[in-house]
Design a protein around this motif. Structure first.
Motif, short mmCIF file in Angstrom:
data_model
loop_
_atom_site.label_atom_id
_atom_site.label_comp_id
_atom_site.label_asym_id
_atom_site.label_seq_id
_atom_site.Cartn_x
_atom_site.Cartn_y
_atom_site.Cartn_z
N VAL A 116 -3.06 3.24 -3.62
CA VAL A 116 -2.40 4.47 -3.17
C VAL A 116 -3.42 5.29 -2.39
N VAL A 117 -3.04 5.70 -1.18
CA VAL A 117 -3.91 6.54 -0.35
C VAL A 117 -3.29 7.92 -0.24
N VAL A 118 -4.01 8.93 -0.71
CA VAL A 118 -3.57 10.31 -0.55
C VAL A 118 -4.20 10.83 0.73
N VAL A 119 -3.38 11.07 1.73
CA VAL A 119 -3.90 11.43 3.05
C VAL A 119 -4.21 12.92 3.13
N GLU A 120 -3.27 13.75 2.75
CA GLU A 120 -3.48 15.19 2.69
C GLU A 120 -2.69 15.71 1.50
N ALA A 121 -3.26 16.66 0.77
CA ALA A 121 -2.56 17.21 -0.39
C ALA A 121 -3.14 18.56 -0.76
N ALA A 122 -2.26 19.44 -1.21
CA ALA A 122 -2.71 20.73 -1.73
C ALA A 122 -3.29 20.52 -3.13
N ALA A 123 -3.81 21.58 -3.72
CA ALA A 123 -4.45 21.47 -5.03
C ALA A 123 -3.48 21.02 -6.11
N LYS A 124 -2.19 21.28 -5.91
CA LYS A 124 -1.15 20.81 -6.82
C LYS A 124 -0.01 20.24 -5.98
N ILE A 180 0.85 -1.19 0.00
CA ILE A 180 0.00 0.00 0.00
C ILE A 180 0.89 1.24 0.00
N GLY A 181 0.55 2.20 -0.84
CA GLY A 181 1.29 3.45 -0.90
C GLY A 181 0.58 4.52 -0.11
N LEU A 182 1.30 5.20 0.75
CA LEU A 182 0.74 6.30 1.53
C LEU A 182 1.52 7.57 1.20
N VAL A 183 0.83 8.58 0.67
CA VAL A 183 1.50 9.81 0.27
C VAL A 183 0.68 11.01 0.71
N GLY A 184 1.34 12.16 0.70
CA GLY A 184 0.63 13.37 1.11
C GLY A 184 1.56 14.56 1.22
N THR A 185 1.03 15.62 1.75
CA THR A 185 1.75 16.87 1.85
C THR A 185 2.96 16.78 2.79
N ARG A 186 3.93 17.63 2.51
CA ARG A 186 5.09 17.72 3.41
C ARG A 186 4.74 18.48 4.69
N GLN A 187 3.65 19.25 4.66
CA GLN A 187 3.23 20.03 5.85
C GLN A 187 2.01 19.36 6.48
N ALA A 188 2.20 18.15 6.93
CA ALA A 188 1.09 17.36 7.46
C ALA A 188 0.52 17.99 8.74
N THR A 189 -0.77 17.86 8.89
CA THR A 189 -1.44 18.32 10.11
C THR A 189 -1.55 17.15 11.08
N ASP A 190 -2.00 17.45 12.30
CA ASP A 190 -2.24 16.38 13.28
C ASP A 190 -3.29 15.40 12.75
N ALA A 216 -6.20 24.16 3.25
CA ALA A 216 -5.41 24.10 2.01
C ALA A 216 -4.97 22.69 1.68
N PHE A 217 -4.62 21.92 2.71
CA PHE A 217 -4.07 20.59 2.45
C PHE A 217 -5.14 19.50 2.40
N SER A 218 -6.38 19.92 2.31
CA SER A 218 -7.46 19.00 1.98
C SER A 218 -7.95 19.24 0.55
#
Length: 374
Positions: free
Chosen positions: A227-235, A116-126, A262-264
């Protein structure tokens, strides 16, 4: 390392020669060794090569550079995986743009039954870190290999939570194995070598330049069953990974978030455009990938006691081959089935549909297929 490895590395160092052209060269010449033994007149005739590239292949400095790379890899105790090797990740073999060669360091494997791939923003929230932990804790009983990119935020949270739960985890890098980026993740990267490892298509000494990150993201997508995108900006990179995953027929999930965050925005966009399923709980992933069924002892016992359909005389050789491969396994992903059968993806999809209509195979969640039992 062998002479083959030396020449395989050399092919990846030739300017203007990417993974697709490397496959073209191997298909015409037979092996990496034979490519470098071929005369200029023969290389020029290979489609897509041309005189400039042919002359670049035959320059002696390419083999010299490859020897330097090979010695650095050996010193690190790392492995070189060419696309024709058995140890090369099976999930990547059927992808047209998969790396021809990979560098891997670690004691884990790259062909785990579940990934399973887990990806997301570098500025993750709690919130993002909590969801990441929730997913990993839920999939721990299934022993899945967690794939991510070793970056700040969601990536490093996925790796560290995996280690805390005893799960193997692989970090796919946009640099050489000797350059951990960001440097503050050195300790985690070292710990990952015990159960999982580090993977890259870049030779040692390669710095993490911006253009290498999208290429890295395609490897994360290709290695993952979902692949699960946990949090991500619009780009951003997480959306690029999701795009690759969709192109590779992987399951894609996005964790919904608040509209004013922003990161949702990236996750909500994926869901709105039907490029990802909405994530509501780990159960969504487990059921989509059919892990709950394959790990059910009662289901296994019942399946093994049933006799398969007797195939009719009018079944084609290709259809018979597909059924035989599916009978050997509980189920197979369509990419793995394509690789094992060597049937192109488009034709394989058509054959599977025909077999499904005739009642010999059934489609499962997660782009998998199984034989029908009666």
């Amino acid at each position: 390392m062998s002479t083959d490895t030396h020449h395989q590395i050399a092919l990846t160092l030739v300017p203007g020669v990417g993974s697709i052209l490397i496959r073209q060269l191997i298909s015409y010449c037979g092996s990496a060794n034979d490519v470098f033994r071929s005369p200029l007149s023969r290389l020029i005739k290979i489609p897509g090569i041309g005189e400039v590239t042919a002359r670049a292949i035959l320059k002696p400095n390419v083999l010299t550079e490859a020897e330097v790379v090979m010695k650095r890899v050996e010193k690190m105790g790392a492995s070189v995986l060419f696309y024709t090797d058995k140890a090369y990740p099976s999930r990547l073999k059927s992808l047209y743009d998969a790396p021809a060669l990979l560098y891997f360091q670690g004691s884990g494997g790259l062909n785990a039954p579940r990934t399973i791939g887990l990806v997301g923003t570098r500025q993750a929230t709690d919130y993002g870190r909590r969801i990441t932990s929730e997913i990993i804790e839920a999939i721990t009983p299934y022993g899945a290999n967690v794939i991510s990119g070793l970056a700040y935020g969601i990536d490093i949270a996925a790796h560290r939570t995996s280690l805390a739960n005893g799960l193997p985890t692989v970090g796919v890098m946009a640099s050489g194995l000797d350059i951990i980026y960001p440097n503050v993740h050195q300790k985690t990267a070292q710990e990952m070598l015990v159960l999982g490892g580090l993977l890259t298509e870049s030779p040692p000494g390669t710095k993490p330049d911006a253009h290498l990150f999208p290429a890295r993201n395609r490897i994360i997508a290709g290695l993952s069953d979902a692949v699960v995108v946990v949090e991500a900006a619009a780009k951003g990179g997480a959306l690029i990974t999701a795009e690759y995953a969709n192109n590779y027929h992987r399951e894609v999930f996005a964790v919904p978030g608040q509209l004013n965050q922003a990161f949702s925005a990236g996750c909500n966009k994926l869901i709105r455009e039907n490029k990802a399923q909405i994530y509501t709980s780990p159960k969504d992933i487990i059921e989509a990938l059919n892990w709950d069924l394959s790990d059910n002892p009662v289901n296994k016992k019942q399946t093994s006691s049933k006799a398969p359909f007797v195939l009719p005389n009018d079944i084609t050789d290709e259809e018979s081959q597909i059924v035989a491969l599916l009978r050997q396994a509980a189920d197979l992903h369509i990419d793995e089935l394509s690789w094992q059968s060597q049937i192109p993806m488009g034709r394989l999809a058509s054959l599977l549909l025909n077999l499904e209509f005739r009642g010999f195979v059934r489609s499962l969640p997660g782009k998998k297929y199984a034989v029908v039992y009666v």
